[in-house]
Design an enzyme around this catalytic site. Sequence first.
Site, PDB file in Angstrom:
ATOM      1  N   HIS A 123       0.869  -1.188   0.000  1.00  0.00           N
ATOM      2  CA  HIS A 123       0.000   0.000   0.000  1.00  0.00           C
ATOM      3  C   HIS A 123       0.908   1.241   0.000  1.00  0.00           C
ATOM      4  O   HIS A 123       2.014   1.199   0.538  1.00  0.00           O
ATOM      5  CB  HIS A 123      -0.848  -0.046   1.274  1.00  0.00           C
ATOM      6  CG  HIS A 123      -1.911   0.994   1.389  1.00  0.00           C
ATOM      7  ND1 HIS A 123      -1.660   2.294   1.735  1.00  0.00           N
ATOM      8  CD2 HIS A 123      -3.259   0.915   1.211  1.00  0.00           C
ATOM      9  CE1 HIS A 123      -2.802   2.973   1.779  1.00  0.00           C
ATOM     10  NE2 HIS A 123      -3.784   2.155   1.462  1.00  0.00           N
ATOM     11  N   ASP A 200       2.896  -4.456   8.057  1.00  0.00           N
ATOM     12  CA  ASP A 200       1.692  -3.639   7.922  1.00  0.00           C
ATOM     13  C   ASP A 200       0.497  -4.585   8.052  1.00  0.00           C
ATOM     14  O   ASP A 200       0.149  -5.305   7.121  1.00  0.00           O
ATOM     15  CB  ASP A 200       1.727  -2.942   6.555  1.00  0.00           C
ATOM     16  CG  ASP A 200       0.420  -2.233   6.228  1.00  0.00           C
ATOM     17  OD1 ASP A 200      -0.520  -2.299   7.041  1.00  0.00           O
ATOM     18  OD2 ASP A 200       0.350  -1.622   5.151  1.00  0.00           O
ATOM     19  N   GLN A 203      -4.742  -5.186   6.907  1.00  0.00           N
ATOM     20  CA  GLN A 203      -5.745  -6.094   6.349  1.00  0.00           C
ATOM     21  C   GLN A 203      -5.718  -7.463   7.028  1.00  0.00           C
ATOM     22  O   GLN A 203      -6.459  -8.363   6.628  1.00  0.00           O
ATOM     23  CB  GLN A 203      -5.526  -6.265   4.835  1.00  0.00           C
ATOM     24  CG  GLN A 203      -5.647  -4.989   4.051  1.00  0.00           C
ATOM     25  CD  GLN A 203      -7.034  -4.365   4.140  1.00  0.00           C
ATOM     26  OE1 GLN A 203      -8.012  -5.027   4.474  1.00  0.00           O
ATOM     27  NE2 GLN A 203      -7.125  -3.076   3.845  1.00  0.00           N
ATOM     28  N   LYS A 226     -10.293  -0.559  10.557  1.00  0.00           N
ATOM     29  CA  LYS A 226     -10.420  -1.736   9.687  1.00  0.00           C
ATOM     30  C   LYS A 226     -10.785  -2.986  10.499  1.00  0.00           C
ATOM     31  O   LYS A 226     -10.981  -4.054   9.949  1.00  0.00           O
ATOM     32  CB  LYS A 226      -9.114  -1.971   8.926  1.00  0.00           C
ATOM     33  CG  LYS A 226      -8.709  -0.747   8.117  1.00  0.00           C
ATOM     34  CD  LYS A 226      -8.077  -1.078   6.837  1.00  0.00           C
ATOM     35  CE  LYS A 226      -7.367   0.129   6.269  1.00  0.00           C
ATOM     36  NZ  LYS A 226      -7.949   0.577   5.003  1.00  0.00           N
ATOM     37  N   CYS A 364      -4.711   2.501  -3.638  1.00  0.00           N
ATOM     38  CA  CYS A 364      -3.452   3.018  -3.059  1.00  0.00           C
ATOM     39  C   CYS A 364      -2.322   2.017  -3.258  1.00  0.00           C
ATOM     40  O   CYS A 364      -1.507   1.799  -2.335  1.00  0.00           O
ATOM     41  CB  CYS A 364      -3.601   3.363  -1.581  1.00  0.00           C
ATOM     42  SG  CYS A 364      -4.754   4.702  -1.303  1.00  0.00           S
TER      43      CYS A 364
END
Length: 406
Positions: A123, A200, A203, A226, A364
Site C-alpha cells: 500500500h 503492515d 488487512q 479496519k 493506493c
Amino acid sequence: MTSSLAQARADFPILQTCVNGRRLVYLDSAASAQKPRAVLDAMTAFYEHDYANIHRGAYDLSLRATDLYEGARAKVQAFLGAEAPEEIVFTKGATEAINLVASSWGLTHLKSGDEILLTTLEHHANIVPWQLIRERTGITLRVVPITPEGDVRGEDVCAAMTPRTRLVALAHVSNVLGTVLPVREVAALAHAQGALVLVDGCQAVAHVPVNVRDLGADFYVFSGHKIYGPTGIGVLYARCDVLEAMPPYQGGGDMVERVTWEKTTFKAPPARFEAGTPPIAEAIGLAAALDYVQGFGFDILTPHDQALVRLAHERLTAIPGVRLFGTAAHKAAVVSFGLDGVHPHDLATVLDSEGVAIRAGHHCAQPLMQVLGVPATARASFALTTTEDDIAALESAVRKAKDLFA
Ligand code: PLP
C-alpha cells in the site's frame, strides 16, 4: 451483542439501512469496516459518564478516563501477543504509525547506501514514507517481485536481500490481492541478516490471528477502523528495546519529563511517542472492537473468510469475461477482479444501484497496478457479517453489469 456469526449482522445498526431501496450488501470492509453497537455504545458511555482528559488530572473523572485509555493499551497488547503494554503506541492510524517509524527509527538508524526491502504489493502507506526518508538519507529501496498468483516467496526475498538490508517492510495481507504473506519466514530471513521487520497488519488483524512474537515482527502496525473500531486510532507495536532507541516523532505535552529553555528530557516509550491529547474515546472504542472480534475468535473468523473467498472466486469466475487478480493459495477476505470491456468504476456504479457496495480503483497500490497491467480493479472485501447471500448478490449484480455493457 451476539457471538453467533449467523446473527452478527444484527449487531451493526448501519447494516439495517437500505441503499437504493435494497438491502445493503457492504463489501468494502478492506477500506473501512462498519461498527457494531458494542463499539458505538462504549464510546457513547465514555463521553456520557467518564470523559475527561487523561494523565494530568488529579480528580476522579480524569483518573477513570486514564484507566480506560491505559486499559485499551493493555487490551491491544494482549490482542497482539506483545510482551508489555509499553510496546504499544497509539497513533491516528497505520499511516501515521509507519511515518513514525520512518521518521524516528529511519532518520536515526539509516544512512546513505543502506537498503530497505519492500514488496511489489505494498500500500502507498508502506512505500511513500520510505521514499521521503530516501530523499533525506540516500538509502536504496529494493522491491521483492510477486508471482503471477500474487504470492511473495521466501526465495525472492532472499535474492533481494544484501548485507546492506536494514529493514524488510511488508504487508501481512495484501489489500488488493488478499494474499497472506509468509511473514514468519521473511522475518527469520531478515533477522539472519541483522535486518528488522516491519509488518503492515491493516488487512490482517480482523481476519487472521496475530502474535507479534511468534511472527518475529519488530514493528507491527494497524488501523482501528479496519477492525470494526473507530477512525482516528491506530497502533504501532515495537519491542521495548527498539522503541527505547528511537527519538520522539513529535513534540508537545505529555511526552516530556522536564522542559527548560535550554533542554527538554523525554518520557520513556510509549508516552514519548504520544505528544498532545491522544484519541481517548477512539482508543476505548478500539478496545471494544477487539473484545467484539475476540467474542467470535479466529477459529471461527478465519475459516469463515476463507470459505467466502473460495465461494466468491467460484461464482465470479463462472461469469464469462471476469478476471481475478490474486489467486494465491493462502488468502484472506479480499477478492479483486475485472470484467472485460467494463471500467471498474462503471462496474462499481452498477453494483451500487443493486445495493452492493464495492471499491474500484488503484487501492493506493499504483506500483502493483503497473505490474498487473491495469489502471484499476474492482474489489470486494469481506467482514464477519458477510454471508453467502452477499456473495450471491455480488454475482448477480456483476452479471447485470455484464448484460448492461454487452
Ligand atoms: N496498509 C494497508 C495494507 C491498507 O489497506 C491501508 C488502508 O487501506 C493502509 C495501510 C493505510 O491505512 P490508514 O489509511 O487507516 O492509515
